[in-house]
Design a protein around this motif. Structure first.
Motif, mmCIF file in Angstrom:
data_model
loop_
_atom_site.group_PDB
_atom_site.id
_atom_site.type_symbol
_atom_site.label_atom_id
_atom_site.label_comp_id
_atom_site.label_asym_id
_atom_site.label_seq_id
_atom_site.Cartn_x
_atom_site.Cartn_y
_atom_site.Cartn_z
ATOM 1 N N SER A 1 -13.090 15.144 1.749
ATOM 2 C CA SER A 1 -12.534 14.716 3.019
ATOM 3 C C SER A 1 -11.297 15.085 3.572
ATOM 4 O O SER A 1 -10.680 15.214 2.535
ATOM 5 N N TYR A 2 -11.062 14.962 4.927
ATOM 6 C CA TYR A 2 -9.791 15.234 5.484
ATOM 7 C C TYR A 2 -9.078 13.861 5.879
ATOM 8 O O TYR A 2 -9.626 12.971 6.393
ATOM 9 N N GLN A 3 -7.950 13.809 5.183
ATOM 10 C CA GLN A 3 -7.256 12.357 5.675
ATOM 11 C C GLN A 3 -6.032 12.603 6.069
ATOM 12 O O GLN A 3 -5.055 13.463 5.616
ATOM 13 N N GLN A 4 -5.470 11.870 6.817
ATOM 14 C CA GLN A 4 -4.192 11.647 7.484
ATOM 15 C C GLN A 4 -3.767 10.184 7.350
ATOM 16 O O GLN A 4 -4.250 9.501 7.947
ATOM 17 N N ALA A 5 -2.425 9.884 6.829
ATOM 18 C CA ALA A 5 -1.964 8.680 6.867
ATOM 19 C C ALA A 5 -0.533 8.572 7.631
ATOM 20 O O ALA A 5 0.245 9.776 7.616
ATOM 21 N N VAL A 6 -0.461 7.542 8.385
ATOM 22 C CA VAL A 6 0.738 7.446 9.069
ATOM 23 C C VAL A 6 1.430 6.091 8.723
ATOM 24 O O VAL A 6 0.907 5.276 8.604
ATOM 25 N N ASP A 7 2.681 6.248 8.738
ATOM 26 C CA ASP A 7 3.556 5.068 8.149
ATOM 27 C C ASP A 7 5.215 5.355 9.005
ATOM 28 O O ASP A 7 5.551 6.434 8.782
ATOM 29 N N ILE A 8 5.539 4.221 9.148
ATOM 30 C CA ILE A 8 6.920 4.230 10.031
ATOM 31 C C ILE A 8 7.909 4.136 9.040
ATOM 32 O O ILE A 8 9.151 4.547 9.488
ATOM 33 N N ASP A 9 7.904 3.780 7.741
ATOM 34 C CA ASP A 9 8.795 3.587 6.732
ATOM 35 C C ASP A 9 8.916 4.797 5.985
ATOM 36 O O ASP A 9 8.212 5.005 4.720
ATOM 37 N N ALA A 10 9.884 5.937 6.132
ATOM 38 C CA ALA A 10 9.991 6.925 5.277
ATOM 39 C C ALA A 10 10.560 6.789 3.796
ATOM 40 O O ALA A 10 10.121 7.383 2.921
ATOM 41 N N GLY A 11 11.185 5.799 3.856
ATOM 42 C CA GLY A 11 11.906 5.206 2.487
ATOM 43 C C GLY A 11 10.546 4.613 1.569
ATOM 44 O O GLY A 11 10.420 5.200 0.200
ATOM 45 N N LEU A 12 9.464 4.006 2.154
ATOM 46 C CA LEU A 12 8.410 3.625 1.147
ATOM 47 C C LEU A 12 7.662 4.865 0.967
ATOM 48 O O LEU A 12 7.393 4.680 -0.323
ATOM 49 N N ILE A 13 7.325 5.671 1.791
ATOM 50 C CA ILE A 13 6.620 6.882 1.493
ATOM 51 C C ILE A 13 7.196 7.483 0.235
ATOM 52 O O ILE A 13 6.542 8.101 -0.740
ATOM 53 N N ALA A 14 8.458 7.854 0.320
ATOM 54 C CA ALA A 14 9.302 8.496 -0.519
ATOM 55 C C ALA A 14 9.255 7.932 -1.814
ATOM 56 O O ALA A 14 8.828 8.703 -3.009
ATOM 57 N N LEU A 15 9.340 6.440 -1.927
ATOM 58 C CA LEU A 15 9.223 5.744 -3.300
ATOM 59 C C LEU A 15 7.627 5.824 -3.887
ATOM 60 O O LEU A 15 7.552 6.222 -5.076
ATOM 61 N N VAL A 16 6.781 5.719 -2.988
ATOM 62 C CA VAL A 16 5.235 6.031 -3.280
ATOM 63 C C VAL A 16 5.162 7.398 -4.008
ATOM 64 O O VAL A 16 4.584 7.483 -5.148
ATOM 65 N N ARG A 17 5.691 8.394 -3.564
ATOM 66 C CA ARG A 17 5.616 9.794 -3.836
ATOM 67 C C ARG A 17 6.218 9.976 -5.147
ATOM 68 O O ARG A 17 5.735 10.778 -5.969
ATOM 69 N N GLU A 18 7.362 9.175 -5.339
ATOM 70 C CA GLU A 18 7.988 9.345 -6.729
ATOM 71 C C GLU A 18 7.410 8.639 -7.817
ATOM 72 O O GLU A 18 7.188 9.026 -9.005
ATOM 73 N N VAL A 19 7.142 7.422 -7.485
ATOM 74 C CA VAL A 19 6.585 6.344 -8.499
ATOM 75 C C VAL A 19 5.277 6.620 -8.922
ATOM 76 O O VAL A 19 4.628 6.717 -9.994
ATOM 77 N N ALA A 20 4.236 6.725 -7.941
ATOM 78 C CA ALA A 20 2.876 7.048 -7.978
ATOM 79 C C ALA A 20 2.289 8.166 -7.275
ATOM 80 O O ALA A 20 1.647 8.015 -6.262
ATOM 81 N N PRO A 21 2.640 9.502 -7.523
ATOM 82 C CA PRO A 21 2.363 10.369 -6.737
ATOM 83 C C PRO A 21 0.905 10.739 -6.640
ATOM 84 O O PRO A 21 0.145 10.222 -7.767
ATOM 85 N N LEU A 22 0.501 11.439 -5.433
ATOM 86 C CA LEU A 22 -0.942 11.719 -5.693
ATOM 87 C C LEU A 22 -1.450 12.936 -6.317
ATOM 88 O O LEU A 22 -0.408 13.748 -6.557
ATOM 89 N N PRO A 23 -2.471 12.751 -7.107
ATOM 90 C CA PRO A 23 -2.884 13.976 -7.801
ATOM 91 C C PRO A 23 -3.147 15.032 -6.970
ATOM 92 O O PRO A 23 -3.241 14.951 -5.815
ATOM 93 N N LYS A 24 -2.951 16.292 -7.566
ATOM 94 C CA LYS A 24 -3.028 17.376 -6.981
ATOM 95 C C LYS A 24 -4.260 17.712 -6.029
ATOM 96 O O LYS A 24 -4.244 18.259 -5.047
ATOM 97 N N ARG A 25 -5.211 17.110 -6.768
ATOM 98 C CA ARG A 25 -6.622 17.424 -5.866
ATOM 99 C C ARG A 25 -6.797 16.564 -4.661
ATOM 100 O O ARG A 25 -7.955 16.592 -4.008
ATOM 101 N N VAL A 26 -5.939 15.550 -4.601
ATOM 102 C CA VAL A 26 -6.038 14.577 -3.653
ATOM 103 C C VAL A 26 -5.058 15.051 -2.455
ATOM 104 O O VAL A 26 -4.021 15.144 -2.429
ATOM 105 N N LYS A 27 -5.830 15.701 -1.200
ATOM 106 C CA LYS A 27 -4.961 16.115 -0.110
ATOM 107 C C LYS A 27 -5.192 15.167 1.056
ATOM 108 O O LYS A 27 -6.115 14.746 1.504
#
Length: 270
Positions: free
Chosen positions: A74-100
Protein backbone atom coordinates in the motif's frame (compact mmCIF):
# COMPACT_ATOMS: atom_id res chain seq x y z
CA UNK A 1 4.73 9.36 24.92
CA UNK A 2 4.24 7.12 27.94
CA UNK A 3 5.25 3.44 28.01
CA UNK A 4 2.43 0.93 28.29
CA UNK A 5 3.14 -0.75 31.65
CA UNK A 6 1.46 -3.95 30.48
CA UNK A 7 3.32 -4.45 27.21
CA UNK A 8 7.00 -3.84 26.38
CA UNK A 9 7.46 -1.84 23.18
CA UNK A 10 4.01 -0.28 23.37
CA UNK A 11 3.25 3.37 24.11
CA UNK A 12 0.42 5.77 24.79
CA UNK A 13 0.50 9.10 23.03
CA UNK A 14 -0.58 11.55 25.71
CA UNK A 15 -1.71 15.10 24.88
CA UNK A 16 -2.89 17.53 27.56
CA UNK A 17 -2.99 14.72 30.15
CA UNK A 18 -5.27 12.60 27.95
CA UNK A 19 -4.37 9.42 26.10
CA UNK A 20 -4.91 10.25 22.42
CA UNK A 21 -3.50 7.14 20.80
CA UNK A 22 -1.76 3.83 21.46
CA UNK A 23 0.84 2.00 19.41
CA UNK A 24 2.46 -1.40 19.79
CA UNK A 25 5.74 -1.30 17.89
CA UNK A 26 6.01 -5.09 17.96
CA UNK A 27 2.50 -5.96 16.81
CA UNK A 28 0.65 -3.69 14.33
CA UNK A 29 -2.48 -5.80 14.76
CA UNK A 30 -2.78 -5.01 18.45
CA UNK A 31 -5.20 -2.09 18.50
CA UNK A 32 -5.88 -0.84 21.99
CA UNK A 33 -8.40 1.89 21.15
CA UNK A 34 -11.83 0.81 20.03
CA UNK A 35 -12.30 3.47 17.35
CA UNK A 36 -9.08 2.37 15.62
CA UNK A 37 -10.41 -1.18 15.50
CA UNK A 38 -13.67 0.15 14.08
CA UNK A 39 -11.75 1.94 11.33
CA UNK A 40 -10.04 -1.32 10.41
CA UNK A 41 -13.35 -3.15 10.18
CA UNK A 42 -14.33 -0.87 7.30
CA UNK A 43 -10.87 -0.93 5.74
CA UNK A 44 -10.72 -4.72 5.83
CA UNK A 45 -14.09 -4.96 4.08
CA UNK A 46 -12.85 -3.00 1.05
CA UNK A 47 -11.77 -4.96 -2.05
CA UNK A 48 -8.54 -6.94 -1.51
CA UNK A 49 -5.10 -5.72 -2.46
CA UNK A 50 -2.89 -2.70 -1.79
CA UNK A 51 -4.56 0.64 -1.08
CA UNK A 52 -3.59 4.25 -1.58
CA UNK A 53 -4.47 5.89 1.75
CA UNK A 54 -4.35 9.51 2.85
CA UNK A 55 -4.37 9.88 6.64
CA UNK A 56 -5.43 13.36 7.75
CA UNK A 57 -4.16 13.30 11.31
CA UNK A 58 -1.14 11.13 12.03
CA UNK A 59 -1.23 10.48 15.77
CA UNK A 60 1.22 7.71 16.63
CA UNK A 61 0.91 6.33 13.07
CA UNK A 62 -0.97 3.35 14.48
CA UNK A 63 -3.36 2.95 11.55
CA UNK A 64 -0.65 3.30 8.86
CA UNK A 65 1.29 0.50 10.57
CA UNK A 66 -1.82 -1.67 10.47
CA UNK A 67 -2.49 -0.94 6.80
CA UNK A 68 1.11 -1.74 5.90
CA UNK A 69 0.79 -5.14 7.62
CA UNK A 70 -2.71 -6.01 6.42
CA UNK A 71 -2.31 -4.61 2.90
CA UNK A 72 1.32 -5.11 1.79
CA UNK A 73 2.38 -2.79 -1.00
CA UNK A 74 0.00 0.00 0.00
CA UNK A 75 1.00 3.62 -0.61
CA UNK A 76 0.30 5.86 2.38
CA UNK A 77 0.67 9.51 3.18
CA UNK A 78 -0.04 11.04 6.58
CA UNK A 79 -0.61 14.72 7.33
CA UNK A 80 -0.27 16.38 10.71
CA UNK A 81 0.11 20.01 11.71
CA UNK A 82 2.20 19.24 14.79
CA UNK A 83 5.83 18.82 13.76
CA UNK A 84 6.92 18.27 17.36
CA UNK A 85 4.51 15.39 17.79
CA UNK A 86 5.72 13.67 14.62
CA UNK A 87 9.33 14.09 15.71
CA UNK A 88 8.50 12.52 19.07
CA UNK A 89 6.74 9.54 17.48
CA UNK A 90 9.65 8.98 15.12
CA UNK A 91 12.07 9.04 18.03
CA UNK A 92 10.19 6.90 20.53
CA UNK A 93 8.22 4.57 18.24
CA UNK A 94 9.88 4.71 14.82
CA UNK A 95 8.30 2.98 11.87
CA UNK A 96 9.88 -0.31 10.81
CA UNK A 97 11.96 0.03 7.64
CA UNK A 98 9.47 -2.07 5.72
CA UNK A 99 6.63 0.38 6.49
CA UNK A 100 6.64 3.15 3.90
CA UNK A 101 4.60 6.17 4.96
CA UNK A 102 5.25 9.70 3.73
CA UNK A 103 4.53 12.24 6.45
CA UNK A 104 3.79 15.87 5.61
CA UNK A 105 3.56 18.69 8.13
CA UNK A 106 0.72 21.10 7.49
CA UNK A 107 -2.98 21.84 7.71
CA UNK A 108 -5.08 18.85 6.67
CA UNK A 109 -7.39 20.79 4.38
CA UNK A 110 -4.57 22.66 2.67
CA UNK A 111 -2.74 19.40 2.01
CA UNK A 112 -5.94 17.81 0.71
CA UNK A 113 -6.47 20.72 -1.68
CA UNK A 114 -2.94 20.25 -3.02
CA UNK A 115 -3.50 16.56 -3.82
CA UNK A 116 -4.25 15.56 -7.42
CA UNK A 117 -7.65 14.19 -8.39
CA UNK A 118 -8.48 10.47 -8.46
CA UNK A 119 -5.44 9.76 -6.34
CA UNK A 120 -6.49 7.81 -3.22
CA UNK A 121 -8.66 4.80 -2.41
CA UNK A 122 -9.25 5.89 1.20
CA UNK A 123 -9.12 9.18 3.09
CA UNK A 124 -9.07 8.83 6.88
CA UNK A 125 -10.08 11.99 8.77
CA UNK A 126 -8.91 11.74 12.38
CA UNK A 127 -7.85 15.29 13.24
CA UNK A 128 -8.05 16.78 16.71
CA UNK A 129 -6.86 20.20 17.84
CA UNK A 130 -6.72 19.66 21.57
CA UNK A 131 -9.89 17.67 22.12
CA UNK A 132 -12.03 18.86 19.18
CA UNK A 133 -12.07 18.42 15.41
CA UNK A 134 -11.70 21.78 13.63
CA UNK A 135 -14.84 23.03 11.91
CA UNK A 136 -13.22 23.44 8.48
CA UNK A 137 -12.76 19.66 8.25
CA UNK A 138 -16.48 18.93 8.55
CA UNK A 139 -18.08 20.90 5.72
CA UNK A 140 -19.64 20.35 2.32
CA UNK A 141 -16.69 22.15 0.76
CA UNK A 142 -14.19 19.92 2.55
CA UNK A 143 -15.98 16.72 1.56
CA UNK A 144 -16.21 17.98 -2.04
CA UNK A 145 -12.41 18.02 -2.01
CA UNK A 146 -12.41 14.49 -0.60
CA UNK A 147 -14.67 13.36 -3.44
CA UNK A 148 -12.35 15.02 -5.98
CA UNK A 149 -9.24 13.35 -4.59
CA UNK A 150 -10.73 9.85 -4.24
CA UNK A 151 -10.60 7.28 -6.98
CA UNK A 152 -13.96 5.95 -8.25
CA UNK A 153 -15.49 3.84 -5.50
CA UNK A 154 -13.12 5.23 -2.86
CA UNK A 155 -14.11 5.76 0.76
CA UNK A 156 -13.91 8.44 3.43
CA UNK A 157 -13.54 7.29 7.04
CA UNK A 158 -14.27 9.96 9.65
CA UNK A 159 -13.68 9.74 13.41
CA UNK A 160 -16.32 11.87 15.14
CA UNK A 161 -16.44 12.55 18.87
CA UNK A 162 -19.96 13.14 20.19
CA UNK A 163 -22.53 12.20 22.80
CA UNK A 164 -26.14 12.69 23.83
CA UNK A 165 -28.32 13.61 20.86
CA UNK A 166 -25.28 13.44 18.57
CA UNK A 167 -26.18 16.48 16.52
CA UNK A 168 -22.57 16.87 15.45
CA UNK A 169 -22.18 13.25 14.27
CA UNK A 170 -25.56 13.35 12.52
CA UNK A 171 -24.46 16.48 10.68
CA UNK A 172 -21.27 14.71 9.56
CA UNK A 173 -23.30 11.80 8.15
CA UNK A 174 -25.72 14.22 6.46
CA UNK A 175 -22.94 16.34 4.96
CA UNK A 176 -21.09 13.30 3.64
CA UNK A 177 -24.38 12.28 2.03
CA UNK A 178 -24.11 15.26 -0.32
CA UNK A 179 -21.41 13.31 -2.20
CA UNK A 180 -21.54 9.72 -0.97
CA UNK A 181 -24.84 7.85 -1.08
CA UNK A 182 -23.47 4.85 0.81
CA UNK A 183 -22.71 5.45 4.46
CA UNK A 184 -22.18 3.33 7.55
CA UNK A 185 -21.58 3.96 11.24
CA UNK A 186 -19.72 2.10 14.00
CA UNK A 187 -19.46 2.89 17.70
CA UNK A 188 -19.64 1.31 21.10
CA UNK A 189 -23.27 0.49 21.82
CA UNK A 190 -23.49 2.90 24.76
CA UNK A 191 -22.07 5.68 22.58
CA UNK A 192 -24.39 4.86 19.68
CA UNK A 193 -27.39 4.98 22.03
CA UNK A 194 -26.33 8.37 23.36
CA UNK A 195 -25.61 7.17 26.88
CA UNK A 196 -22.04 8.45 26.94
CA UNK A 197 -19.63 10.60 24.97
CA UNK A 198 -17.26 8.72 22.68
CA UNK A 199 -16.02 8.05 19.18
CA UNK A 200 -18.24 7.25 16.21
CA UNK A 201 -16.61 6.05 13.00
CA UNK A 202 -18.46 7.12 9.86
CA UNK A 203 -17.75 5.48 6.51
CA UNK A 204 -18.88 7.00 3.22
CA UNK A 205 -18.55 5.89 -0.39
CA UNK A 206 -20.32 5.99 -3.74
CA UNK A 207 -20.48 2.19 -3.83
CA UNK A 208 -22.01 -0.16 -1.25
CA UNK A 209 -19.90 -1.35 1.65
CA UNK A 210 -19.68 -5.05 2.45
CA UNK A 211 -22.10 -4.60 5.34
CA UNK A 212 -22.26 -8.27 6.42
CA UNK A 213 -18.45 -8.38 6.73
CA UNK A 214 -18.33 -5.18 8.78
CA UNK A 215 -21.23 -6.32 10.96
CA UNK A 216 -19.47 -9.63 11.71
CA UNK A 217 -16.32 -7.83 12.81
CA UNK A 218 -18.32 -5.43 14.96
CA UNK A 219 -20.16 -8.34 16.59
CA UNK A 220 -16.83 -9.98 17.41
CA UNK A 221 -15.24 -6.94 19.04
CA UNK A 222 -13.96 -7.28 22.58
CA UNK A 223 -16.50 -4.63 23.65
CA UNK A 224 -20.17 -4.36 22.57
CA UNK A 225 -20.15 -2.50 19.25
CA UNK A 226 -23.07 -1.21 17.22
CA UNK A 227 -23.17 -1.03 13.43
CA UNK A 228 -25.50 0.89 11.12
CA UNK A 229 -25.57 0.10 7.42
CA UNK A 230 -26.66 2.41 4.61
CA UNK A 231 -30.38 2.38 5.37
CA UNK A 232 -29.96 2.95 9.11
CA UNK A 233 -27.32 5.62 8.56
CA UNK A 234 -29.66 7.51 6.23
CA UNK A 235 -32.31 7.44 8.94
CA UNK A 236 -29.76 8.51 11.54
CA UNK A 237 -28.95 11.62 9.48
CA UNK A 238 -32.52 12.47 8.48
CA UNK A 239 -33.29 16.10 9.28
CA UNK A 240 -29.70 16.88 10.32
CA UNK A 241 -28.05 20.06 9.11
CA UNK A 242 -25.53 20.05 6.28
CA UNK A 243 -22.36 21.86 7.35
CA UNK A 244 -20.87 24.59 5.17
CA UNK A 245 -17.78 26.73 5.49
CA UNK A 246 -20.03 29.57 6.57
CA UNK A 247 -21.74 27.91 9.51
CA UNK A 248 -19.83 24.80 10.64
CA UNK A 249 -18.62 24.49 14.21
CA UNK A 250 -15.94 22.37 15.84
CA UNK A 251 -16.86 19.06 17.40
CA UNK A 252 -18.15 19.18 20.98
CA UNK A 253 -15.57 18.93 23.71
CA UNK A 254 -15.85 15.81 25.86
CA UNK A 255 -17.71 16.41 29.13
CA UNK A 256 -14.81 14.84 31.04
CA UNK A 257 -11.37 14.03 29.69
CA UNK A 258 -11.49 10.59 31.28
CA UNK A 259 -14.44 9.77 29.03
CA UNK A 260 -12.50 10.47 25.83
CA UNK A 261 -11.13 7.46 23.97
CA UNK A 262 -11.35 4.92 26.75
CA UNK A 263 -8.75 2.25 26.49
CA UNK A 264 -9.96 -1.07 25.14
CA UNK A 265 -7.90 -3.97 26.41
CA UNK A 266 -7.04 -6.59 23.84
CA UNK A 267 -7.58 -6.63 20.08
CA UNK A 268 -8.92 -8.99 17.47
CA UNK A 269 -6.72 -9.88 14.52
CA UNK A 270 -8.20 -9.64 11.04
Amino acid sequence: MAPDPDRPGAFYLRVNDSDQSHVDTGDPYRLEFDYIRHLTYVLDALPPGPLRVLHLGAGALTLPRYVAAARPGSYQQAVDIDAGLIALVREVAPLPKRVKVKVRIGDAREQLAAAPGDCYDVIVVDVYAGHVTPAHLTTREFFAECARVLRPGGAVLFNAGDGGEQRYARAIVATLGEFFAQRCLLAGTTVLRGRRFGNLVVGASTVPFDEPAIARRAAGDVFPTGFMGAAESAGYAKGARVNTDGDAVASPAPPALLEVRKRSRGAARP
